[in-house]
Design a protein around this motif. Structure first.
Motif, mmCIF file in Angstrom:
data_model
loop_
_atom_site.group_PDB
_atom_site.id
_atom_site.type_symbol
_atom_site.label_atom_id
_atom_site.label_comp_id
_atom_site.label_asym_id
_atom_site.label_seq_id
_atom_site.Cartn_x
_atom_site.Cartn_y
_atom_site.Cartn_z
ATOM 1 N N UNK A 188 0.864 -1.175 0.000
ATOM 2 C CA UNK A 188 0.000 0.000 0.000
ATOM 3 C C UNK A 188 0.900 1.223 0.000
ATOM 4 N N UNK A 189 0.627 2.132 -0.918
ATOM 5 C CA UNK A 189 1.336 3.402 -0.958
ATOM 6 C C UNK A 189 0.321 4.522 -0.809
ATOM 7 N N UNK A 190 0.606 5.446 0.093
ATOM 8 C CA UNK A 190 -0.177 6.662 0.224
ATOM 9 C C UNK A 190 0.748 7.792 -0.223
ATOM 10 N N UNK A 191 0.233 8.646 -1.118
ATOM 11 C CA UNK A 191 1.068 9.697 -1.691
ATOM 12 C C UNK A 191 0.279 10.975 -1.914
ATOM 13 N N UNK A 192 1.015 12.083 -1.882
ATOM 14 C CA UNK A 192 0.510 13.367 -2.350
ATOM 15 C C UNK A 192 1.642 14.024 -3.134
ATOM 16 N N UNK A 193 1.492 15.310 -3.485
ATOM 17 C CA UNK A 193 2.522 15.961 -4.302
ATOM 18 C C UNK A 193 3.871 16.020 -3.587
ATOM 19 N N UNK A 194 3.862 16.087 -2.263
ATOM 20 C CA UNK A 194 5.095 16.288 -1.513
ATOM 21 C C UNK A 194 5.764 14.994 -1.038
ATOM 22 N N UNK A 195 4.998 13.943 -0.850
ATOM 23 C CA UNK A 195 5.530 12.811 -0.100
ATOM 24 C C UNK A 195 4.838 11.518 -0.535
ATOM 25 N N UNK A 196 5.497 10.413 -0.233
ATOM 26 C CA UNK A 196 4.869 9.107 -0.421
ATOM 27 C C UNK A 196 5.448 8.155 0.609
ATOM 28 N N UNK A 197 4.625 7.203 1.017
ATOM 29 C CA UNK A 197 5.088 6.185 1.955
ATOM 30 C C UNK A 197 4.434 4.854 1.588
ATOM 31 N N UNK A 198 5.243 3.791 1.653
ATOM 32 C CA UNK A 198 4.786 2.464 1.263
ATOM 33 C C UNK A 198 5.004 1.475 2.398
ATOM 34 N N UNK A 199 4.035 0.599 2.572
ATOM 35 C CA UNK A 199 4.140 -0.516 3.510
ATOM 36 C C UNK A 199 3.800 -1.787 2.739
ATOM 37 N N UNK A 200 4.581 -2.846 2.983
ATOM 38 C CA UNK A 200 4.279 -4.155 2.399
ATOM 39 C C UNK A 200 3.920 -5.103 3.539
ATOM 40 N N UNK A 201 2.780 -5.752 3.402
ATOM 41 C CA UNK A 201 2.307 -6.709 4.401
ATOM 42 C C UNK A 201 2.373 -8.102 3.777
ATOM 43 N N UNK A 202 3.088 -9.008 4.436
ATOM 44 C CA UNK A 202 3.211 -10.381 3.949
ATOM 45 C C UNK A 202 2.449 -11.311 4.884
ATOM 46 N N UNK A 203 1.584 -12.122 4.308
ATOM 47 C CA UNK A 203 0.762 -13.073 5.060
ATOM 48 C C UNK A 203 1.041 -14.473 4.540
ATOM 49 N N UNK A 204 1.245 -15.410 5.450
ATOM 50 C CA UNK A 204 1.422 -16.812 5.081
ATOM 51 C C UNK A 204 0.054 -17.476 5.021
ATOM 52 N N UNK A 205 -0.179 -18.206 3.931
ATOM 53 C CA UNK A 205 -1.469 -18.872 3.711
ATOM 54 C C UNK A 205 -1.195 -20.346 3.402
ATOM 55 N N UNK A 206 -1.965 -21.238 4.045
ATOM 56 C CA UNK A 206 -1.840 -22.679 3.809
ATOM 57 C C UNK A 206 -3.080 -23.176 3.076
ATOM 58 N N UNK A 207 -2.857 -24.002 2.068
ATOM 59 C CA UNK A 207 -3.943 -24.629 1.313
ATOM 60 C C UNK A 207 -4.051 -26.103 1.663
ATOM 61 N N UNK A 208 -5.259 -26.628 1.619
ATOM 62 C CA UNK A 208 -5.465 -28.070 1.695
ATOM 63 C C UNK A 208 -5.026 -28.685 0.365
ATOM 64 N N UNK A 209 -4.811 -29.979 0.303
ATOM 65 C CA UNK A 209 -4.536 -30.604 -0.994
ATOM 66 C C UNK A 209 -5.766 -30.474 -1.904
ATOM 67 N N UNK A 210 -5.531 -30.099 -3.147
ATOM 68 C CA UNK A 210 -6.628 -29.883 -4.100
ATOM 69 C C UNK A 210 -6.646 -30.987 -5.149
ATOM 70 N N UNK A 211 -7.849 -31.403 -5.515
ATOM 71 C CA UNK A 211 -7.985 -32.369 -6.605
ATOM 72 C C UNK A 211 -8.175 -31.607 -7.920
ATOM 73 N N UNK A 212 -7.913 -32.285 -9.024
ATOM 74 C CA UNK A 212 -8.127 -31.650 -10.327
ATOM 75 C C UNK A 212 -9.599 -31.285 -10.509
ATOM 76 N N UNK A 213 -10.489 -32.109 -9.975
ATOM 77 C CA UNK A 213 -11.931 -31.833 -10.082
ATOM 78 C C UNK A 213 -12.293 -30.541 -9.322
#
Length: 186
Positions: free
Chosen positions: A107-132
């Motif tokens: 996420x970046x918030x910016x105006x003409x004078x300034x900008x600031x960015x934050x990156x948020x990393x989340x770990x996600x686990x999936x169940x085993x998936x079938x082709x169906x």
């Protein structure tokens, strides 16, 4: 007078999430090419895209505070973007099947004078998936425009066994971090 807030995104999910924070805002669509440079890490890539979107918004709305955001899915150091077709989506979902991956939202918030960015990393686990399951999910239409070919807030949520981090960042806009950034500009 408080400057207006602009969300530089056509994503209905980001609009809904920003509405949850209670801000009044308008929406503009920016035309930012989402193409990863060969030397960019996933972190650098998602950061740059959110910055590019915010700065493109400032160019269009120079007296506003602009929010730009981007979300990517990363598995085995590979960035999984939006699928091109069913085979591409199937390949990504099979890669995510039965294991953990990361969702990075910048996420970046910016105006003409300034900008600031934050990156948020989340770990996600999936169940085993079938082709169906993957085929049925594709037929729902939901994965077509989603990074990593799934939406945690939709049908794709049934694949998620656990997360560590921000649910809202996985959806597309981390609420806490976005609110903190906006407070710095208001």
């Amino acid at each position: 007078m408080q400057p207006s807030i602009v969300l530089a995104s056509g994503s209905p999910r980001r609009k809904e999430l920003l509405e949850q924070l209670g801000y009044q805002f308008s929406i503009i669509r920016t035309d930012v090419e989402e193409l990863r440079r060969s030397e960019e890490s996933a972190f650098e890539y998602v950061s740059r895209l959110s910055q590019d979107k915010a700065l493109a918004g400032v160019a269009l709305e120079p007296n506003s505070i602009v929010i730009g955001s981007d979300t990517i899915v990363v598995c085995d150091q590979t960035v999984l973007e939006k699928p091109n077709d069913f085979e591409h989506a199937k390949q990504m979902l099979m890669q995510l099947s039965g294991r953990a991956h990361q969702v990075m939202t910048a996420v970046t918030v910016a105006n003409k004078q300034n900008q600031e960015t934050v990156v948020v990393t989340t770990d996600v686990w999936f169940k085993p998936l079938s082709e169906q399951e993957i085929k049925q999910y594709w037929q729902s239409g939901e994965p077509c425009d989603k990074a990593g070919s799934y939406a945690i807030q939709g049908i794709g949520g049934r694949f998620v066994t656990r997360i560590e981090g921000s649910y809202y960042a996985v959806v597309g806009l981390p609420l806490f971090e976005t609110d903190q950034l906006l407070h710095k500009f208001l």
